[in-house]
Design an enzyme around this catalytic site. Structure first.
Site, mmCIF file in Angstrom:
data_model
loop_
_atom_site.group_PDB
_atom_site.id
_atom_site.type_symbol
_atom_site.label_atom_id
_atom_site.label_comp_id
_atom_site.label_asym_id
_atom_site.label_seq_id
_atom_site.Cartn_x
_atom_site.Cartn_y
_atom_site.Cartn_z
ATOM 1 N N GLY A 51 0.824 -1.203 0.000
ATOM 2 C CA GLY A 51 0.000 0.000 0.000
ATOM 3 C C GLY A 51 0.859 1.255 0.000
ATOM 4 O O GLY A 51 1.688 1.442 0.887
ATOM 5 N N VAL A 119 -1.654 -7.336 -4.229
ATOM 6 C CA VAL A 119 -1.425 -8.411 -3.263
ATOM 7 C C VAL A 119 -2.753 -9.125 -3.020
ATOM 8 O O VAL A 119 -3.797 -8.482 -2.916
ATOM 9 C CB VAL A 119 -0.859 -7.821 -1.949
ATOM 10 C CG1 VAL A 119 -0.886 -8.843 -0.827
ATOM 11 C CG2 VAL A 119 0.562 -7.315 -2.194
ATOM 12 N N GLU A 210 -18.947 17.877 1.611
ATOM 13 C CA GLU A 210 -18.074 18.562 0.649
ATOM 14 C C GLU A 210 -18.574 18.374 -0.781
ATOM 15 O O GLU A 210 -18.585 19.311 -1.583
ATOM 16 C CB GLU A 210 -16.633 18.072 0.819
ATOM 17 C CG GLU A 210 -16.072 18.505 2.161
ATOM 18 C CD GLU A 210 -14.617 18.136 2.394
ATOM 19 O OE1 GLU A 210 -13.936 18.894 3.084
ATOM 20 O OE2 GLU A 210 -14.179 17.093 1.904
#
Ligand SMILES: Cc1cc2nc3c(=O)[nH]c(=O)nc-3n(C[C@H](O)[C@H](O)[C@H](O)COP(=O)(O)OP(=O)(O)OC[C@H]3O[C@@H](n4cnc5c(N)ncnc54)[C@H](O)[C@@H]3O)c2cc1C
Length: 461
Positions: A51, A119, A210
């Site tokens: 990651g 992965v 938002e």
């Protein structure tokens, strides 16, 4: 001599020693990169980081200069600044302003290698990560695979109500929203037009708020002068939240301020309103069907990446892996889980939130712990989350900020929000471009990134 016990379990050590001797437990073809390194008897321990988001990158950067080989794997080639995804989705910023190639970010870090690979499993006993780049051996492992949206068991809704998590998602949402305005311009009836100019956002957390604010500005301020047949300013924007109020992580006064501002911008806020069904054209809220042919956007619920399943751990309600106070896995001191995938509580029992700042702090902590242990120094100890507060924007010039005892709203809040976000962007170019884009939007209401790609148009166009 190490001052602390060597952390890697014997199995992992013998694994790497075996390979160094040419007779490793993992077949050499399982890890070509490692078998090359195995010829060097003085090879450095390998840290595999899965990651390249906020947690994984921080872990890698904390190991800069350490006597380790860092191997970072990500299924994307880029690190995405998720807090500004909604701006890419509403055409305020280009995606290149909020995402950067991971290999570029780490290009100066001499001990780091980046592989674009997905992965799909981990063999803890053999010290192997299973990926599309093959089986890769590790001495230390950091899992930082983040989270994805949860549709609370209604996975079929995803097709009709996309969420915002990746650059791909932002482009898809942008395409769908902009296409709705184009279709409204060619609609044959007022009814059709009304349907195409109705947008619904599900979830009243910061992302929903938002998105609603940015959509309202796009419809009510940016587009009106450019469409002759439809009236973008008449667009209906609904923000639907099942809980009793918006922004539960913020103090009530700030959340109320956000609601007032949203309503002034023409957003219909509905709290205590549970979504019961979603299909291609509509959502059902408290028994009432609302036609929302513009777009239905999902900003509710988060589920951790499947890392728990890879390591045979029992995930919590959101699928997160419970970790030890130093962020390692119980009984596996060489395996760390950080960021949105980890469930960690501090000494006072307070849960670390799923925020970028928390993921960065966790990644850094894991990196520093590995570094200390490899160098035989005492490790930093338990992870402690430093809460720097919460921020959310409402449109192009207002925000709410809760930082310690400080409460900011309106333009002051927005200035604070802007400075913080520009500071955390990567590279001078992005900082300059983003600051210039915001200044431009502030002064002119114009949004530059309004290109509709053919693949993002949605059905029927
Ligand atoms: C729309 C949105 C707005 C947000 N706004 C804010 C905000 O304003 N402020 C804030 O603090 N936080 C915000 N967040 C939350 C914040 O972005 C996350 O908490 C943070 O990204 C978590 O970091 P992470 O490193 O755990 O995961 P991520 O940053 O998500 O990184 C995970 C990485 O792992 C990779 N990956 C996943 N699975 C695999 C696999 N199987 N193989 C290889 N690679 C894999 C992914 O490609 C990704 O690069 C927002 C999130 C979203 C979605």
């Amino acid at each position: 001599m190490p001052l602390t016990p060597a952390p890697a379990p014997d199995r992992t050590r013998s694994d790497s020693e075996g390979r160094a001797g040419g007779g490793g437990i993992a077949p050499p073809q399982a890890d070509a990169a490692r078998s090359g390194a195995a010829a060097d008897p003085a090879r450095h321990p390998r840290v595999v980081i899965v990651g390249g988001g906020f947690g994984g990158l921080s872990a890698a950067q904390a190991l800069d200069g350490a006597a380790v080989e860092v191997l970072l794997l990500d299924e994307q080639n880029h690190h995405c600044f998720q807090p500004l995804l909604y701006q890419a989705a509403t055409a305020a910023l280009s995606t290149a302003d909020i995402a950067w190639p991971i290999r570029h970010i780490l290009s100066r870090q001499r001990n780091a290698t980046v592989l674009m690979a997905r992965v799909y499993g981990v063999d803890l006993d053999r010290g192997l990560v299973r990926s599309t780049a093959g089986e890769l051996a590790f001495d230390w492992l950091v899992l930082a695979t983040g989270s994805t949206h949860s549709y609370f068991g209604h996975e079929a809704w995803e097709k009709f109500a996309p969420s915002l998590k990746t650059v791909d998602d932002a482009l898809r949402v942008r395409g769908r929203v902009l296409t709705a305005f184009e279709r409204a311009e060619t609609a044959q009836t007022d009814e059709q037009r009304r349907r195409l100019l109705t947008f619904a956002i599900v979830g009243g957390g910061p992302t929903g708020v938002e998105l609603a604010g940015a959509l309202a500005e796009l419809a009510h301020r940016t587009l009106p002068g450019e469409f002759q047949r439809s009236r973008p300013a008449s667009a209906r924007i609904l923000l639907v939240e099942a809980g009793p109020r918006l922004l539960p992580a913020f103090p009530e006064t700030l959340a109320s301020d956000a609601v007032r501002r949203l309503e002034r911008m023409g957003v219909e806020v509905r709290t205590g309103a549970a979504v019961e069904a979603i299909d291609e054209d509509a959502l059902v809220v408290d028994g009432a069907r609302i036609e929302a042919g513009g777009a239905i956007l999902w900003a509710a619920g988060v589920r951790a990446s499947p890392a728990a399943a890879w390591i045979g751990a029992q995930g919590d309600r959101s699928g997160r892996v419970s970790v030890e106070p130093d962020l390692s896995l119980a009984g596996r001191p060489n395996v760390f889980v950080v960021g949105d995938t980890a469930a960690v509580r501090d000494a006072a029992g307070i849960e670390t939130p799923g925020l970028a700042a928390a993921a960065k702090q966790m990644g850094r902590h894991a990196g520093r712990t590995i570094r200390a242990r490899v160098q035989g120094r005492p490790a930093p100890g338990p992870f402690r989350y430093r809460d720097y507060g919460a921020l959310a924007t409402i449109g192009r010039n207002a925000a709410i900020a809760s930082v310690g005892r400080l409460r900011l709203t309106g333009f002051l809040g927005w200035l604070f929000w802007s400075v913080v976000h520009i500071y955390f962007l990567i590279g001078l170019r992005s900082r300059l471009f983003v600051a210039a884009s915001w200044a431009w939007i502030y002064l002119t209401d114009q949004r530059g990134a309004r290109i509709i790609l053919r693949r993002d148009r949605g059905p029927g166009v």
